[in-house]
Design a protein around this motif. Structure first.
Motif, short mmCIF file in Angstrom:
data_model
loop_
_atom_site.label_atom_id
_atom_site.label_comp_id
_atom_site.label_asym_id
_atom_site.label_seq_id
_atom_site.Cartn_x
_atom_site.Cartn_y
_atom_site.Cartn_z
N ARG A 1 -4.50 2.60 -4.86
CA ARG A 1 -4.26 1.67 -5.96
C ARG A 1 -4.81 2.12 -7.31
O ARG A 1 -4.41 1.59 -8.33
CB ARG A 1 -4.84 0.29 -5.61
N GLY B 1 0.83 -1.21 0.00
CA GLY B 1 0.00 0.00 0.00
C GLY B 1 0.86 1.25 0.00
O GLY B 1 0.56 2.23 -0.69
N ASP C 1 -5.74 4.13 0.49
CA ASP C 1 -5.81 3.20 -0.63
C ASP C 1 -5.59 3.99 -1.92
O ASP C 1 -6.47 4.71 -2.38
CB ASP C 1 -7.17 2.51 -0.66
#
Ligand code: SF4
Lengths: 407, 63
Positions: free
Chosen positions: A344, A280, A342
């Motif tokens: 991503r 992460g 997060d």
């Protein structure tokens, strides 16, 4: 120019110049003028070095939509393509081609980058990282982190994967540097490109004569089978060698600097053994740093309606992922480095069919590096003032030329 | 949920495998393979993530 109609700015003859300068003392953030453009709208016009005025796409959603749109071309030879420099000395390999030829060539080199194959390389990468740290710790307690660590890690890895002798690294690192520098003269870039292609072509000859278990030997087999010319194979080799070096090396050095400047975030990374947390953190650093700051370049093949504007066929498009990754509609408080978020969905590797081929390898290398370096050298610190660190403003990859550190 | 995958579009980025390795795999050349076209609802978040990060827009989800 009035401020009442937002689209007026998009057509104004006084379109701002691109690329824009970063703010002094703010080395991790995109240029303030780029942020202002994003606030003004998603589709903006900018002026390039040659006086052309391509579109700039600032919003994350429109960036992804356009980069995944088959009506847009990556072919550098098309009229209207917004070239970042006069006479590109760059490789004309598949990153600058459209499907179906792009897909055909790309699929020839995807095999070593599958998640399983990359994971199988993790122990070897860990060994490389540990070995370089051992060497650093055995010497005097200060070093240029770029030369001692950030460059050798990806260099050793990509050489191994391609089957390029690492002993030649001075030669190809020197030429790579020239090739991607915007301040080098076109002739210099042309010469560097010729040097690298010549080198890879010769190496390809050896691989064809005596194939080994590496990527270049695999391409050699394709050449023998008539699926690829030797020239194309050499160009692919240049592309992979270049991409494998510059990007990851800059993520390591610039990432380290960013973490040293954000000690609370560095502490998170030092304090965790959870591979998910490390993964992460890598995504957030990719989002936050955006070392590919020149933007993805495209040209429209048809009229495309997007973001309240129409991009006409033949018009150039620039997609700067750095500002897309700071879009407040997608990432809360986007200018904050927050390893716990997060991240991503970032577009640091681009988007669409040209998205970075080496991303699984890059991620794995960065995970190993970030989870090892600061643990093993817990007293690592910057051995200069931030203002003294030389940043790569002029290259197509952003980062630092040197990173003086001590421990 | 029902998942479909268009292998012709896939550019072998492996991102779907990272997001949900029990639902997606890759063949030897990196092209994605759908392991489970009807994953349990407990997997919904990760599968949504896979579809969202797929650069080739090769993954479609129906509820
Ligand atoms: S994320 Fe998309 S492009 Fe990448 S391997 Fe999976 S299906 Fe293919």
């Amino acid at each position: 120019m009035t401020s009442t109609v937002s689209t007026e700015g998009a057509h104004a003859p006084s379109a701002p110049e691109f690329p824009m300068p970063r703010a002094a003392g703010c080395p991790f953030d995109p240029p303030p003028a780029l942020k202002s453009e994003q606030e003004l709208g998603s589709l903006r016009k900018v002026r390039l070095w040659d006086g052309t005025t391509p579109w700039l796409v600032t919003r994350y959603a429109d960036q992804r939509a356009l980069l995944a749109d088959p009506r847009i071309s990556a072919d550098v030879t098309r009229p209207g393509y917004p070239s970042p420099t006069p006479l590109r000395g760059a490789s004309f390999s598949f990153i600058l081609m459209d499907d179906p030829e792009h897909a055909r060539q790309r699929r020839m080199v995807t095999a070593p980058f599958t998640i399983k194959r990359v994971e199988a390389m993790r122990p070897a990468v860990q060994k490389i990282v540990d070995g370089l740290i051992d060497d650093m710790l055995a010497g005097p307690p200060r070093a240029d982190l770029v030369q001692a660590f950030a460059l050798p890690v990806p260099s050793l890895v990509i050489c191994e994967l391609l089957g390029v002798p690492y002993t030649d690294h001075d030669f190809f690192q020197e030429n790579s540097k020239t090739l991607i520098s915007r301040s080098a003269a076109p002739e210099q870039r042309g010469a560097a490109h010729a040097n690298l292609t010549g080198y890879l072509d010769e190496l390809m000859g050896h691989k064809i004569a005596r194939p080994a278990d590496d990527l270049l030997s695999g391409l050699g087999t394709r050449v023998e089978a008539g699926e690829l010319s030797r020239r194309e194979a050499a160009e692919m080799g240049v592309l992979l060698l270049l991409a494998g070096h510059e990007t990851t090396a800059n993520m390591i050095a610039l990432g380290t600097l960013a973490l040293l400047e954000h000690p609370d975030q560095l502490a998170l990374l030092r304090g965790t053994e959870d591979p998910r947390a490390v993964a992460g953190a890598v995504e957030e650093l990719l989002r936050y740093l955006n070392i590919t700051h020149g933007g993805r370049r495209r040209v429209a093949l048809e009229d495309i309606e997007i973001g309240g504007e129409v991009i006409r066929a033949g018009e150039g498009v620039i997609v700067p992922n750095d500002i897309g990754n700071r879009d407040p509609e997608v990432f809360t408080d986007p200018d904050r480095l927050d390893l716990g978020r997060d991240a991503r969905r970032h577009v640091a590797f681009g988007f669409g069919v040209h998205q970075c081929l080496g991303q699984p390898l890059a991620r794995m290398e960065l995970q190993v590096v970030y989870s090892t370096l600061y643990r093993r050298v817990p007293t690592l610190r910057l051995d200069a003032r931030l203002e003294e660190v030389p940043f790569k403003h002029d290259g197509s990859v952003y980062g630092v030329y040197e990173l003086p550190v001590a421990w | 949920m029902k998942v479909t995958l268009d292998q012709d579009k896939c550019v072998a980025s492996g991102q779907c495998v990272v997001a949900a390795d029990d639902v997606f795999d890759q063949d030897d050349d990196g092209i994605a393979v759908l392991l489970d076209p009807a994953p349990p609802s407990a997997r919904a978040d990760d599968v949504q993530q896979a579809a969202a990060v797929c650069p080739a827009l090769a993954i479609r989800i129906q509820d």
